[in-house]
Write a protein that holds these residues in place. Sequence first.
Motif, PDB file in Angstrom:
ATOM      1  N   ASP A 105      24.469  -3.336 -11.462  1.00 55.63           N
ATOM      2  CA  ASP A 105      24.863  -1.932 -11.417  1.00 55.63           C
ATOM      3  C   ASP A 105      23.743  -1.027 -10.906  1.00 55.63           C
ATOM      4  N   ASP A 106      22.618  -1.627 -10.499  1.00 55.61           N
ATOM      5  CA  ASP A 106      21.499  -0.878  -9.937  1.00 55.61           C
ATOM      6  C   ASP A 106      21.330  -1.251  -8.469  1.00 55.61           C
ATOM      7  N   PHE A 107      20.360  -0.635  -7.807  1.00 59.16           N
ATOM      8  CA  PHE A 107      20.042  -1.064  -6.449  1.00 59.16           C
ATOM      9  C   PHE A 107      18.556  -0.894  -6.188  1.00 59.16           C
ATOM     10  N   SER A 108      18.067  -1.592  -5.163  1.00 57.81           N
ATOM     11  CA  SER A 108      16.638  -1.629  -4.858  1.00 57.81           C
ATOM     12  C   SER A 108      16.312  -0.808  -3.622  1.00 57.81           C
ATOM     13  N   HIS A 109      15.122  -0.259  -3.613  1.00 56.71           N
ATOM     14  CA  HIS A 109      14.581   0.408  -2.432  1.00 56.71           C
ATOM     15  C   HIS A 109      14.409  -0.629  -1.324  1.00 56.71           C
ATOM     16  N   VAL A 110      14.555  -0.209  -0.079  1.00 58.43           N
ATOM     17  CA  VAL A 110      14.494  -1.145   1.045  1.00 58.43           C
ATOM     18  C   VAL A 110      13.144  -1.853   1.153  1.00 58.43           C
ATOM     19  N   LEU A 111      12.095  -1.267   0.603  1.00 56.96           N
ATOM     20  CA  LEU A 111      10.758  -1.860   0.675  1.00 56.96           C
ATOM     21  C   LEU A 111      10.404  -2.688  -0.552  1.00 56.96           C
ATOM     22  N   ARG A 112      11.328  -2.788  -1.506  1.00 59.39           N
ATOM     23  CA  ARG A 112      10.979  -3.420  -2.774  1.00 59.39           C
ATOM     24  C   ARG A 112      10.430  -4.837  -2.597  1.00 59.39           C
ATOM     25  N   LEU A 113      11.182  -5.720  -1.962  1.00 59.08           N
ATOM     26  CA  LEU A 113      10.761  -7.123  -1.866  1.00 59.08           C
ATOM     27  C   LEU A 113       9.462  -7.255  -1.080  1.00 59.08           C
ATOM     28  N   SER A 114       9.328  -6.523   0.003  1.00 61.17           N
ATOM     29  CA  SER A 114       8.113  -6.636   0.807  1.00 61.17           C
ATOM     30  C   SER A 114       6.888  -6.172   0.032  1.00 61.17           C
ATOM     31  N   ARG A 115       7.025  -5.074  -0.701  1.00 56.31           N
ATOM     32  CA  ARG A 115       5.889  -4.565  -1.494  1.00 56.31           C
ATOM     33  C   ARG A 115       5.484  -5.562  -2.583  1.00 56.31           C
ATOM     34  N   GLN A 116       6.460  -6.154  -3.255  1.00 59.36           N
ATOM     35  CA  GLN A 116       6.136  -7.059  -4.353  1.00 59.36           C
ATOM     36  C   GLN A 116       5.587  -8.390  -3.851  1.00 59.36           C
ATOM     37  N   VAL A 117       6.156  -8.914  -2.764  1.00 61.48           N
ATOM     38  CA  VAL A 117       5.611 -10.150  -2.199  1.00 61.48           C
ATOM     39  C   VAL A 117       4.181  -9.915  -1.718  1.00 61.48           C
ATOM     40  N   GLU A 118       3.964  -8.814  -1.043  1.00 62.51           N
ATOM     41  CA  GLU A 118       2.620  -8.479  -0.573  1.00 62.51           C
ATOM     42  C   GLU A 118       1.647  -8.384  -1.741  1.00 62.51           C
ATOM     43  N   TYR A 119       2.096  -7.770  -2.826  1.00 67.13           N
ATOM     44  CA  TYR A 119       1.233  -7.628  -4.000  1.00 67.13           C
ATOM     45  C   TYR A 119       0.889  -8.999  -4.594  1.00 67.13           C
ATOM     46  N   LEU A 120       1.883  -9.841  -4.773  1.00 67.13           N
ATOM     47  CA  LEU A 120       1.628 -11.154  -5.372  1.00 67.13           C
ATOM     48  C   LEU A 120       0.761 -12.024  -4.476  1.00 67.13           C
ATOM     49  N   LYS A 121       0.929 -11.906  -3.170  1.00 62.26           N
ATOM     50  CA  LYS A 121       0.101 -12.692  -2.257  1.00 62.26           C
ATOM     51  C   LYS A 121      -1.351 -12.205  -2.251  1.00 62.26           C
ATOM     52  N   SER A 122      -1.544 -10.912  -2.431  1.00 59.42           N
ATOM     53  CA  SER A 122      -2.901 -10.367  -2.413  1.00 59.42           C
ATOM     54  C   SER A 122      -3.549 -10.355  -3.797  1.00 59.42           C
ATOM     55  N   HIS A 123      -2.775 -10.686  -4.825  1.00 62.00           N
ATOM     56  CA  HIS A 123      -3.305 -10.772  -6.192  1.00 62.00           C
ATOM     57  C   HIS A 123      -2.891 -12.125  -6.787  1.00 62.00           C
ATOM     58  N   PRO A 124      -3.540 -13.202  -6.375  1.00 58.20           N
ATOM     59  CA  PRO A 124      -3.120 -14.538  -6.808  1.00 58.20           C
ATOM     60  C   PRO A 124      -3.216 -14.762  -8.310  1.00 58.20           C
ATOM     61  N   GLN A 125      -3.964 -13.916  -9.005  1.00 56.70           N
ATOM     62  CA  GLN A 125      -4.084 -14.060 -10.454  1.00 56.70           C
ATOM     63  C   GLN A 125      -2.876 -13.488 -11.200  1.00 56.70           C
ATOM     64  N   ILE A 126      -2.050 -12.679 -10.528  1.00 58.98           N
ATOM     65  CA  ILE A 126      -0.900 -12.049 -11.157  1.00 58.98           C
ATOM     66  C   ILE A 126       0.318 -12.965 -11.032  1.00 58.98           C
TER      67      ILE A 126
END
Length: 235
Positions: A105-126
């Motif tokens: 019943d919600d929706f995501s911003h168009v940049l959501r997946l790219s921002r989160q993947v980028e974050y996880l790739k640049s923060h391997p400890q997270i």
Amino acid sequence: MAKQRIEGLVSVVITNFNRAAYIRECLDSILQQTYENWEIVLIDDASTDQSVEVAREWLEQNERFFPGDNQVLIHALPRNVGFAGAINCGHYMSRGEFIANQDSDDFSHVLRLSRQVEYLKSHPQIDLVGTNYYAFSSDHPEKKELATWIKYGDDIRKVYGKGGHCVCHGTCMFRGRLFDQVGGPTRRIDGAEDYEFIAKALNARADVNNIAEALYYYRIHAEQRSAHYYRKKGV
């Protein structure tokens, strides 16, 4: 033996129960993502409305627009098993290096997946990262309010250590290996399954953070599941 996951793939796990009115907008928001390497795993928890029909119609109408070899799996459970059972089913079926939660019943911003993947790739400890979000009423979708209960960094572990909650379930993206390690929520805590999963991850020494950017839109309506437990979700 560890599950072989597909590098770079985001498995977007959507659980649904009687959300026919909203599921099309939810699915559209994933199709419109700037990050193109995704799959959708939609678990319908024995809906009694037209949810499955709407989802399958959406798939038929939009599959030709999918980037690459993307796929949508629509799995209708034969009986209602509740949120924990449904989301565990979706997580088990996921194939991606990353798993993203998404409420139907919600929706995501168009940049959501790219921002989160980028974050996880640049923060391997997270191991898991959420985001901030905007809440809005179905009656007044033009009025969006930024959530103020989300925490960041070391404050997250402190909040959960005191029994609090500061990561929005629908915004979560985590490494598939985290689910393979700790599993999903149990069915013991009705209404607090999202809290339980984060607490379980932290207890397993997983590192959790939130992105301050609002990348998710949380719909407030009379039939929402959390209305049975909270009037508003921390807004």
